[in-house]
Design a protein around this motif. Structure first.
Motif, PDB file in Angstrom:
ATOM      1  N   VAL A   1       0.848  -1.199   0.000  1.00  0.00           N
ATOM      2  CA  VAL A   1       0.000   0.000   0.000  1.00  0.00           C
ATOM      3  C   VAL A   1       0.881   1.245   0.000  1.00  0.00           C
ATOM      4  CG1 VAL A   1      -1.697   1.313   1.341  1.00  0.00           C
ATOM      5  CG2 VAL A   1      -1.943  -1.173   1.077  1.00  0.00           C
ATOM      6  N   TYR A   2       1.928   1.245   0.814  1.00  0.00           N
ATOM      7  CA  TYR A   2       2.839   2.386   0.859  1.00  0.00           C
ATOM      8  C   TYR A   2       3.653   2.494  -0.428  1.00  0.00           C
ATOM      9  CZ  TYR A   2       1.505   2.849   5.714  1.00  0.00           C
ATOM     10  OH  TYR A   2       0.777   3.022   6.869  1.00  0.00           O
ATOM     11  N   GLU A   3       3.988   1.369  -1.041  1.00  0.00           N
ATOM     12  CA  GLU A   3       4.695   1.404  -2.328  1.00  0.00           C
ATOM     13  C   GLU A   3       3.834   2.079  -3.391  1.00  0.00           C
ATOM     14  OE1 GLU A   3       7.535  -2.540  -1.845  1.00  0.00           O
ATOM     15  OE2 GLU A   3       5.479  -2.790  -2.590  1.00  0.00           O
ATOM     16  N   GLU A   4       2.563   1.715  -3.432  1.00  0.00           N
ATOM     17  CA  GLU A   4       1.649   2.336  -4.395  1.00  0.00           C
ATOM     18  C   GLU A   4       1.431   3.804  -4.062  1.00  0.00           C
ATOM     19  OE1 GLU A   4      -1.646   3.986  -6.244  1.00  0.00           O
ATOM     20  OE2 GLU A   4      -1.724   3.536  -4.117  1.00  0.00           O
ATOM     21  N   LEU A   5       1.292   4.111  -2.771  1.00  0.00           N
ATOM     22  CA  LEU A   5       1.054   5.486  -2.341  1.00  0.00           C
ATOM     23  C   LEU A   5       2.225   6.393  -2.707  1.00  0.00           C
ATOM     24  CD1 LEU A   5      -0.654   7.588  -0.829  1.00  0.00           C
ATOM     25  CD2 LEU A   5       0.389   6.759   1.300  1.00  0.00           C
ATOM     26  N   THR A   6       3.449   5.967  -2.463  1.00  0.00           N
ATOM     27  CA  THR A   6       4.598   6.814  -2.794  1.00  0.00           C
ATOM     28  C   THR A   6       4.728   6.994  -4.304  1.00  0.00           C
ATOM     29  OG1 THR A   6       6.102   4.923  -2.598  1.00  0.00           O
ATOM     30  CG2 THR A   6       5.907   6.368  -0.668  1.00  0.00           C
ATOM     31  N   ALA A   7       4.447   5.947  -5.076  1.00  0.00           N
ATOM     32  CA  ALA A   7       4.475   6.071  -6.544  1.00  0.00           C
ATOM     33  C   ALA A   7       3.414   7.071  -7.006  1.00  0.00           C
ATOM     34  CB  ALA A   7       4.259   4.713  -7.198  1.00  0.00           C
ATOM     35  N   ARG A   8       2.226   7.007  -6.436  1.00  0.00           N
ATOM     36  CA  ARG A   8       1.146   7.944  -6.783  1.00  0.00           C
ATOM     37  C   ARG A   8       1.541   9.373  -6.421  1.00  0.00           C
ATOM     38  NH1 ARG A   8      -3.081   5.670  -4.160  1.00  0.00           N
ATOM     39  NH2 ARG A   8      -3.155   7.206  -2.494  1.00  0.00           N
ATOM     40  N   GLN A   9       2.247   9.542  -5.307  1.00  0.00           N
ATOM     41  CA  GLN A   9       2.664  10.890  -4.901  1.00  0.00           C
ATOM     42  C   GLN A   9       3.677  11.475  -5.884  1.00  0.00           C
ATOM     43  OE1 GLN A   9       0.723  12.263  -2.650  1.00  0.00           O
ATOM     44  NE2 GLN A   9      -0.143  10.206  -2.694  1.00  0.00           N
ATOM     45  N   ARG A  10       4.576  10.657  -6.389  1.00  0.00           N
ATOM     46  CA  ARG A  10       5.541  11.141  -7.383  1.00  0.00           C
ATOM     47  C   ARG A  10       4.819  11.629  -8.630  1.00  0.00           C
ATOM     48  NH1 ARG A  10       8.290   6.832  -5.073  1.00  0.00           N
ATOM     49  NH2 ARG A  10       7.753   5.338  -6.704  1.00  0.00           N
ATOM     50  N   ARG A  11       3.818  10.882  -9.075  1.00  0.00           N
ATOM     51  CA  ARG A  11       3.038  11.297 -10.250  1.00  0.00           C
ATOM     52  C   ARG A  11       2.274  12.584  -9.955  1.00  0.00           C
ATOM     53  NH1 ARG A  11       1.943   5.818 -10.187  1.00  0.00           N
ATOM     54  NH2 ARG A  11      -0.158   6.164  -9.390  1.00  0.00           N
ATOM     55  N   HIS A  12       1.653  12.646  -8.782  1.00  0.00           N
ATOM     56  CA  HIS A  12       0.839  13.811  -8.421  1.00  0.00           C
ATOM     57  C   HIS A  12       1.708  15.069  -8.354  1.00  0.00           C
ATOM     58  CE1 HIS A  12      -2.069  16.308  -6.236  1.00  0.00           C
ATOM     59  NE2 HIS A  12      -2.950  15.525  -6.818  1.00  0.00           N
ATOM     60  N   ASP A  13       2.905  14.961  -7.779  1.00  0.00           N
ATOM     61  CA  ASP A  13       3.794  16.113  -7.701  1.00  0.00           C
ATOM     62  C   ASP A  13       4.211  16.564  -9.100  1.00  0.00           C
ATOM     63  OD1 ASP A  13       5.475  17.890  -5.834  1.00  0.00           O
ATOM     64  OD2 ASP A  13       6.951  17.124  -7.273  1.00  0.00           O
ATOM     65  N   ALA A  14       4.532  15.627  -9.969  1.00  0.00           N
ATOM     66  CA  ALA A  14       4.945  15.976 -11.333  1.00  0.00           C
ATOM     67  C   ALA A  14       3.816  16.663 -12.096  1.00  0.00           C
ATOM     68  CB  ALA A  14       5.402  14.718 -12.077  1.00  0.00           C
ATOM     69  N   GLU A  15       2.575  16.235 -11.866  1.00  0.00           N
ATOM     70  CA  GLU A  15       1.429  16.796 -12.593  1.00  0.00           C
ATOM     71  C   GLU A  15       0.903  18.086 -11.984  1.00  0.00           C
ATOM     72  OE1 GLU A  15      -1.512  13.696 -12.824  1.00  0.00           O
ATOM     73  OE2 GLU A  15      -0.128  12.338 -13.834  1.00  0.00           O
ATOM     74  N   HIS A  16       0.935  18.211 -10.637  1.00  0.00           N
ATOM     75  CA  HIS A  16       0.247  19.316  -9.965  1.00  0.00           C
ATOM     76  C   HIS A  16       1.145  20.231  -9.134  1.00  0.00           C
ATOM     77  CE1 HIS A  16      -3.512  17.471 -11.186  1.00  0.00           C
ATOM     78  NE2 HIS A  16      -3.059  16.331 -10.717  1.00  0.00           N
TER      79      HIS A  16
END
Length: 174
Positions: A43-58
Motif C-alpha cells: 500500500v505504501y509502495e503504491e502510495l509513494t508512486a502515486r505521490q511522485r506522479r501527483h507532484d509531477a502533474e500538480h
C-alpha cells in the motif's frame, strides 16, 4: 508559548520512503485515527508512486518529512479529497508523523511549508478533515490559522469529524 520550530525538509517520496513510512506508521498510536493499524508495505509502495506522479502533474503531493539529520519521520502534503462525501474534489492538507517525533513542532513546521508550496501551485483554499477526538491535529490546524467550517459524521465509522478551511489567496488592493 512560542518556541522556534525545528528545521524540516520536504521531499517527493522515494521508493525507499515506502519502507520508511511502513515502519514509522506501524504503531497503534500513530494509526489511531487511520484505521488502527498500518497498511501492508505494498500500500505504501503504491502510495509513494502515486505521490511522485501527483507532484509531477500538480506541483504538490504528500511529501516525506525529513528531520534535521535527514531521517524520514513521516509525511505532510496535499491532495484532492478522495471521498464521495465531504469536500469532494477540494484540496485537503494532512500529515502523519512517527510517534517519537510528536510534540516537537515538526508537523507545524512541515505543514507551513506545505501551505507555501500549494499556494505557489495556485491552490486558492485548503481543507483539513480531522477526527473530532484528534486534539493534536486540531491544535495544528489552529496554529496554521485554519477555521472550523463544518462538523460532520463519517458515513462508515459514524465518527464525528471537523472540516477546517484556510484561504491561501491574498486579496489584491487596487
Amino acid at each position: 508559548m512560542n518556541r522556534a520550530l525545528p528545521a524540516v525538509r520536504l521531499r517527493v517520496p522515494t521508493d525507499e520512503d515506502a519502507v520508511a513510512w511502513h515502519r514509522i506508521f506501524d504503531d497503534p498510536d500513530v494509526m489511531e485515527f487511520h484505521g488502527g493499524r498500518s497498511a501492508e508495505l505494498s500500500v505504501y509502495e503504491e502510495l509513494t508512486a502515486r505521490q511522485r506522479r501527483h507532484d509531477a502533474e500538480h506541483g504538490f503531493c504528500l511529501w516525506t518529512v525529513l528531520d534535521e539529520s535527514g531521517q524520514a519521520i513521516g509525511f505532510t502534503g496535499a491532495q484532492p479529497w478522495p471521498q464521495d462525501w465531504g469536500p469532494k474534489g477540494e484540496i485537503e492538507i494532512g500529515w502523519r508523523l512517527g510517534r517519537a517525533h510528536w510534540g516537537k513542532g515538526y508537523v507545524t513546521a512541515a505543514a507551513r511549508q506545505t501551505l507555501e508550496r500549494v499556494r505557489a501551485a495556485g491552490v486558492a483554499e485548503v481543507v483539513a478533515m480531522v477526527n473530532a477526538r484528534n486534539t493534536r491535529s486540531i491544535a495544528v490546524t489552529r496554529r496554521l490559522g485554519m477555521r472550523l467550517a463544518e462538523v460532520f459524521t463519517t458515513p462508515v465509522s459514524r465518527q464525528q469529524g471537523h472540516c477546517y478551511r484556510l484561504g491561501l489567496v491574498t486579496p489584491t488592493v487596487e
